[in-house]
Design a protein around this motif. Structure first.
Motif, PDB file in Angstrom:
ATOM      1  N   ASN A  12      33.253  42.984  44.351  1.00 26.58           N
ATOM      2  CA  ASN A  12      32.183  43.911  44.380  1.00 26.58           C
ATOM      3  C   ASN A  12      31.901  44.313  45.781  1.00 26.58           C
ATOM      4  OD1 ASN A  12      29.551  45.511  44.555  1.00 26.58           O
ATOM      5  ND2 ASN A  12      29.844  45.640  42.440  1.00 26.58           N
ATOM      6  N   TYR A  20      27.831  44.466  46.727  1.00 23.18           N
ATOM      7  CA  TYR A  20      27.022  43.254  46.366  1.00 23.18           C
ATOM      8  C   TYR A  20      27.773  42.096  47.365  1.00 23.18           C
ATOM      9  CZ  TYR A  20      24.366  45.297  42.821  1.00 23.18           C
ATOM     10  OH  TYR A  20      23.579  46.301  41.984  1.00 23.18           O
ATOM     11  N   SER A  62      30.576  32.883  40.983  1.00 19.62           N
ATOM     12  CA  SER A  62      30.299  34.070  41.994  1.00 19.62           C
ATOM     13  C   SER A  62      30.535  33.197  43.439  1.00 19.62           C
ATOM     14  CB  SER A  62      29.521  34.980  41.603  1.00 19.62           C
ATOM     15  OG  SER A  62      29.320  35.612  40.479  1.00 19.62           O
ATOM     16  N   ASN A  88      39.669  44.672  41.835  1.00 24.78           N
ATOM     17  CA  ASN A  88      40.120  43.635  40.631  1.00 24.78           C
ATOM     18  C   ASN A  88      41.467  43.612  40.755  1.00 24.78           C
ATOM     19  OD1 ASN A  88      37.113  43.704  40.481  1.00 24.78           O
ATOM     20  ND2 ASN A  88      37.535  45.225  38.738  1.00 24.78           N
ATOM     21  N   ILE A 102      34.392  51.046  45.079  1.00 26.79           N
ATOM     22  CA  ILE A 102      33.675  49.520  45.306  1.00 26.79           C
ATOM     23  C   ILE A 102      34.158  48.503  44.513  1.00 26.79           C
ATOM     24  CG2 ILE A 102      31.597  50.847  45.885  1.00 26.79           C
ATOM     25  CD1 ILE A 102      30.425  49.896  43.272  1.00 26.79           C
ATOM     26  N   HIS A 103      34.917  48.483  43.400  1.00 18.10           N
ATOM     27  CA  HIS A 103      35.586  47.439  42.749  1.00 18.10           C
ATOM     28  C   HIS A 103      37.096  47.137  43.034  1.00 18.10           C
ATOM     29  CE1 HIS A 103      31.897  47.066  40.551  1.00 18.10           C
ATOM     30  NE2 HIS A 103      31.736  48.387  40.198  1.00 18.10           N
ATOM     31  N   THR A 157      35.431  52.273  51.365  1.00 17.44           N
ATOM     32  CA  THR A 157      35.117  52.898  50.030  1.00 17.44           C
ATOM     33  C   THR A 157      35.027  54.399  50.063  1.00 17.44           C
ATOM     34  OG1 THR A 157      32.771  52.751  50.909  1.00 17.44           O
ATOM     35  CG2 THR A 157      33.476  50.882  49.635  1.00 17.44           C
ATOM     36  N   LYS A 165      30.566  40.376  46.745  1.00 19.84           N
ATOM     37  CA  LYS A 165      30.553  39.217  45.798  1.00 19.84           C
ATOM     38  C   LYS A 165      32.190  39.127  45.252  1.00 19.84           C
ATOM     39  CE  LYS A 165      28.299  39.349  41.897  1.00 19.84           C
ATOM     40  NZ  LYS A 165      27.180  39.428  41.108  1.00 19.84           N
ATOM     41  N   TYR A 190      37.368  39.442  40.427  1.00 23.90           N
ATOM     42  CA  TYR A 190      36.769  40.489  40.450  1.00 23.90           C
ATOM     43  C   TYR A 190      35.795  40.559  41.678  1.00 23.90           C
ATOM     44  CZ  TYR A 190      37.437  40.485  35.507  1.00 23.90           C
ATOM     45  OH  TYR A 190      38.186  40.401  34.223  1.00 23.90           O
TER      46      TYR A 190
END
Length: 199
Positions: free
Chosen positions: A146, A149, A158, A8, A5-6, A172, A151, A144
């Motif tokens: 996510n 969210y 953000s 980065n 889910i991340h 995912t 975001k 970053y």
């Protein structure tokens, strides 16, 4: 398998609109039909000053030391226009990018990218300009992302984005088109049972 889910990484700014797929991966490099090895020729005509990719263009953004390990590409509208070659997302992924951020994408490129798990984030043009301003001020900054969210966070700021729930699930959970089809296996079975009983 743990959901990813991340997303980065260093964000590289490519402040150009209407980048077509022939620029992303020129036609002379399309001989192979597997997904490996295209990254070295990504943006070939912009990255190199010769035809044997020996003379690096020092002015091209991806050749600058701050962005050599970038994993997120920030660009302008209508990214991926032109021909429908799937090699374009292959080249971006093979180079090391996992995410593209733009205000819009060509439709066929969008589908090809998502099918290959290349995350495409769409933001309003005003936010895109803010991101370019941040990256210009802080070259090599980490961004970053996510997906749960929806975001993006960069420089303690953000921004939210919209993305379909099905696409988040697809990426995912590392699914493919067969996996998506099998979600409807019961309905397919009932259709076949009903339809084929007449034959």
């Amino acid at each position: 398998m743990k959901k990813k889910i991340h997303y980065n990484g260093i964000i590289a700014p490519l402040n150009i609109s209407n980048i077509d797929t022939d620029v992303i991966i020129p036609k002379q490099f399309l001989q192979k039909n597997n997904k490996i090895g295209f990254g070295k020729n990504l943006f070939y005509n912009w990255r190199y000053l010769d035809e044997k990719n020996k003379i690096i263009n020092p002015n091209f953004i991806l050749n600058k030391k701050e962005f050599k390990n970038a994993q997120i590409l920030l660009t302008k509208e209508n990214f991926g226009c032109g021909s429908s070659r799937e090699h374009a997302p292959w080249a971006l992924l093979d180079f090391g990018f996992h995410t593209i951020i733009s205000s819009s994408y060509a439709d066929i490129f969008y589908n090809n990218a998502i099918n290959n798990k290349l995350l495409l984030i769409t933001l309003e043009k005003s936010i895109i300009e803010k991101l370019f301003s941040i990256v210009k001020q802080f070259p090599g900054i980490i961004c970053y992302i996510n997906l749960i969210y929806k975001k993006i966070t960069i420089n303690n700021q953000s921004f939210t984005f919209k993305i379909k729930k099905d696409i988040i699930n697809f990426i995912t959970n590392n699914l493919d088109q067969i996996d998506l089809t099998m979600k409807y296996s019961k309905k397919i079975y009932m259709f076949e049972k009903t339809y084929f009983k007449f034959f």
